[in-house]
Scaffold this motif. Structure first.
Motif, mmCIF file in Angstrom:
data_model
loop_
_atom_site.group_PDB
_atom_site.id
_atom_site.type_symbol
_atom_site.label_atom_id
_atom_site.label_comp_id
_atom_site.label_asym_id
_atom_site.label_seq_id
_atom_site.Cartn_x
_atom_site.Cartn_y
_atom_site.Cartn_z
ATOM 1 N N LYS A 124 0.835 -1.200 0.000
ATOM 2 C CA LYS A 124 0.000 0.000 0.000
ATOM 3 C C LYS A 124 0.873 1.255 0.000
ATOM 4 O O LYS A 124 1.818 1.353 0.778
ATOM 5 N N PRO A 125 0.574 2.201 -0.876
ATOM 6 C CA PRO A 125 1.317 3.472 -0.817
ATOM 7 C C PRO A 125 0.941 4.234 0.455
ATOM 8 O O PRO A 125 -0.183 4.120 0.952
ATOM 9 N N LYS A 126 1.902 4.975 0.973
ATOM 10 C CA LYS A 126 1.650 5.754 2.187
ATOM 11 C C LYS A 126 1.512 7.231 1.829
ATOM 12 O O LYS A 126 2.402 7.814 1.206
ATOM 13 N N SER A 169 7.126 9.423 0.897
ATOM 14 C CA SER A 169 7.466 9.377 -0.519
ATOM 15 C C SER A 169 7.494 7.924 -0.980
ATOM 16 O O SER A 169 7.489 6.986 -0.179
ATOM 17 N N ALA A 170 7.539 7.739 -2.312
ATOM 18 C CA ALA A 170 7.588 6.377 -2.861
ATOM 19 C C ALA A 170 8.832 5.640 -2.382
ATOM 20 O O ALA A 170 8.774 4.457 -2.048
ATOM 21 N N ALA A 229 8.366 4.673 1.344
ATOM 22 C CA ALA A 229 7.449 3.537 1.476
ATOM 23 C C ALA A 229 8.133 2.247 1.044
ATOM 24 O O ALA A 229 7.942 1.186 1.651
ATOM 25 N N SER A 230 8.947 2.339 -0.013
ATOM 26 C CA SER A 230 9.696 1.169 -0.471
ATOM 27 C C SER A 230 10.675 0.697 0.593
ATOM 28 O O SER A 230 10.812 -0.508 0.850
ATOM 29 N N ASN A 244 7.865 3.353 -7.822
ATOM 30 C CA ASN A 244 6.713 4.058 -8.373
ATOM 31 C C ASN A 244 5.564 3.124 -8.734
ATOM 32 O O ASN A 244 4.484 3.568 -9.106
ATOM 33 N N ASN A 252 4.988 0.616 -6.378
ATOM 34 C CA ASN A 252 4.765 0.042 -5.046
ATOM 35 C C ASN A 252 5.011 -1.468 -5.033
ATOM 36 O O ASN A 252 4.214 -2.243 -4.497
#
Length: 606
Positions: free
Chosen positions: A66-68, A72-73, A76-77, A97, A99
């Motif tokens: 799930k993106p947060k 930032s991407a 989250a990664s 980008n 996810n």
């Protein structure tokens, strides 16, 4: 001196049995492998498979998270990477980008990760394969910056079948017409096995590349072992790339087969620019996460067309996500993929993802559907895919010559054969079932092994006789008409020059056992290949021509134009599962595209 190895029994097996007992079986003996040949017993693919931990899936999984909103991407990664490492996994690739990350995990770790509230899915990182078939190599010896002038002899049968020269050389004089659509200004991304950076057909067109197999910026079609041994791939990506944008008049001096133009070939869109994304290894295999990352990279580099002559029998939700993303991104990137070579109903993936990918089937040079071409309702169009001539890695294609008792014998090199020339005594090794098959005539000093076809894979026969000392191999067919080409299965630096001959030639060679025979394998820079792999770049090239004529069109418009102008199959009029909309036609497609209003307007109806 020949050395022998006793197998199966200890010394007690040589002692006479007691009265009344069953006789002991004779010990099985095999000659010891000749020095320096042990490595031929395992190709590189088998070695790498054995090195995989038994507690993890060899290809791992793809994790979508799930993106947060608050991160930032990249952040989250990083969080999901930590989560993978906490359960004992090893991250292979990050695609922030989208996810996604790919990782190797134990079954227990996968279960734990699926329970993580930040994880949306955990799916297999499935294998993909190149979509080409073995093709008979040539049977005789070879002849020894973007140009606007060349030879009409470079116009291959497939090129003419899709009308490409009519777009940029309407008067057929071998010179690019001023102002014609050539693909200029269009980036085409070939997602495949990499390329040969030295091939003159491609050097001027190349812009940039990325290797997703080795994780570097050199997408060369080769691998290097820990011992420093270089294994060159089969040239699949080079063949595909040259079909799209080989340069007119650039192959002068290249090694071609008899009857072929010494200038080589020209591509469907010779003015296009080349991006290379390597996702297939030297054995033609790859993984889904690399395909996903490559599609994302091609789109980020501004490619209008992505050509994928690869696939898998089953879909991947993660893979479909990236194709839909690039399709819907602005004017979109048109992805073109091979339908598959199993000759059955059901399109391979990614070709079957509608509408974000165009599925391409194969026809022969008379326009008839190839019996290997997979079909189904998702099929978009067809292209030339049988005996397609194009460039390959320099010297990677092989041409064989065999001479016995001063008489030439027609032969074909096996795929993945070593190149070189060897002269030695001819020894009959039967079926090549083991190292003892060549008998006492075998010697570690070297000989030419004659082997009959049957029972075993060719690579097994080759390994057995090489370990017995063979420096060259001749395989005799067991049917009157030689089949569609033989293969050693995979690249191996320890193979020797290996050829096949007809059943009649094999019978004649058996009468020459003990005499000297010469086997010679020479390199070629161009070869003919078959498969939906070869049909796909024809369609990709036509798409590049349309984009070149009308850069304002969207991917959806170009797809619609290619389908509307395709040449319908007369035996089954209308759209059908075997031909789709028909054989792609460049001149008609470019002409229709030029009539569309600015921005394309409503999509042309099929």
């Amino acid at each position: 001196m020949k050395r022998w190895l006793w197998l199966g029994l200890g010394l007690s097996g040589l002692v006479a049995s007691g009265c009344g007992s069953d006789p002991k079986p004779e010990p099985v003996v095999l000659p010891q492998a000749c020095p320096g040949t042990a490595e031929a017993s395992l190709p590189s693919t088998a070695v790498s498979a054995l090195s995989t931990s038994p507690n993890t899936a060899p290809d791992g999984v793809i994790i979508t998270y799930k993106p947060k909103v608050t991160a930032s991407a990249l952040a989250a990664s990083a969080d999901i990477v930590k989560a993978v490492e906490r359960v004992g996994g090893t991250v292979k690739r990050r695609i922030p980008n989208l996810n996604m990350v790919s990782a190797r995990l134990s079954p227990e770790a996968i279960t734990a990760l699926k329970a993580n509230p930040d994880v949306l899915s955990v799916t297999p990182n499935r294998r993909v394969r190149a979509m080409a078939l073995p093709t008979p190599p040539p049977l005789a010896s070879w002849q020894g910056a973007f140009s606007t002038q060349g030879s009409v002899g470079e116009y291959t049968e497939g090129l003419k079948l899709v009308q490409a020269p009519q777009v940029w050389d309407a008067n057929n004089d071998g010179i690019i017409d001023p102002g014609a659509a050539t693909g200029e200004g269009v980036k085409v991304c070939v997602i495949d096995s990499g390329w040969d950076s030295k091939h003159p057909e491609l050097k001027a067109a190349f812009l940039k590349g990325k290797d997703f197999v080795d994780d570097d910026d050199d997408p060369t079609d080769q691998s290097v072992s820990p011992k420093g041994e270089v294994t060159v791939g089969g040239g699949h990506g080079t063949h595909v790339s040259a079909t799209i944008l080989a340069q007119l008049g650039s192959g002068s001096g290249a090694r071609v087969a008899p009857g072929e133009d010494p200038n080589g070939v020209v591509g469907v869109a010779p003015g296009a620019s080349l991006l290379v994304a390597r996702v297939l290894d030297t054995d033609g295999g790859g993984r889904t996460d690399d395909v996903i990352a490559a599609v994302d990279w091609c789109n980020s580099e501004g490619a209008r067309v992505a050509s994928l002559s690869l696939g898998a029998p089953d879909p991947s939700e993660d893979e479909q996500t990236v194709f839909e993303k690039v399709w819907n991104n602005g004017n979109g990137m048109l992805s073109v993929a091979a339908s598959g070579n199993d000759g059955k109903r059901g399109i391979a993936y990614p070709a079957a993802y509608l509408p974000s990918v165009m599925a391409v089937g194969a026809v022969d040079l008379q326009g008839t559907i190839a019996d290997f071409s997979q079909y189904g309702q998702e099929l978009s169009v067809v292209g030339p895919g049988v005996n397609v001539l194009s460039a390959t890695v320099l010297g990677a294609a092989s041409l064989s010559q065999v001479t016995a008792a001063s008489v030439p014998v027609t032969s074909r090199p096996l795929t993945y054969t070593a190149q070189g020339t060897y002269t030695g005594r001819l020894v009959n090794c039967g079926l090549g079932a083991d190292r003892a098959a060549c008998g006492e005539a075998a010697t570690c000093e070297g000989f030419v092994a004659y082997v009959d076809r049957g029972d075993l894979f060719f690579e097994e026969k080759a390994r057995n006789v090489i370990q017995a000392g063979a420096r060259a191999i001749i395989i005799g067919d067991n049917v009157e008409d030689e089949g569609p080409g033989f293969t050693l299965g995979s690249a191996n630096p320890h193979w020797v020059p290996t050829v096949s001959v007809s059943m009649a030639s094999g019978a004649a060679l058996k009468g020459l056992v003990g005499q000297e025979v010469t086997v010679s394998i020479s390199g070629l820079d161009y070869q003919r290949e078959s498969g939906t792999s070869m049909a796909t770049p024809h369609v990709s090239g036509v798409a590049a021509l349309v984009f070149s004529a009308r850069p304002d069109l969207s991917a959806a418009h170009v797809r619609a134009v290619l389908e509307k102008t395709a040449q319908d199959d007369k035996t089954t009029p209308g759209v059908d599962e075997r031909y789709g909309h028909g054989l792609v036609q460049a001149a008609k497609a470019v002409a229709l595209a030029r009539t569309l209003p600015q921005g394309g307007g409503p999509l042309p109806l099929p």
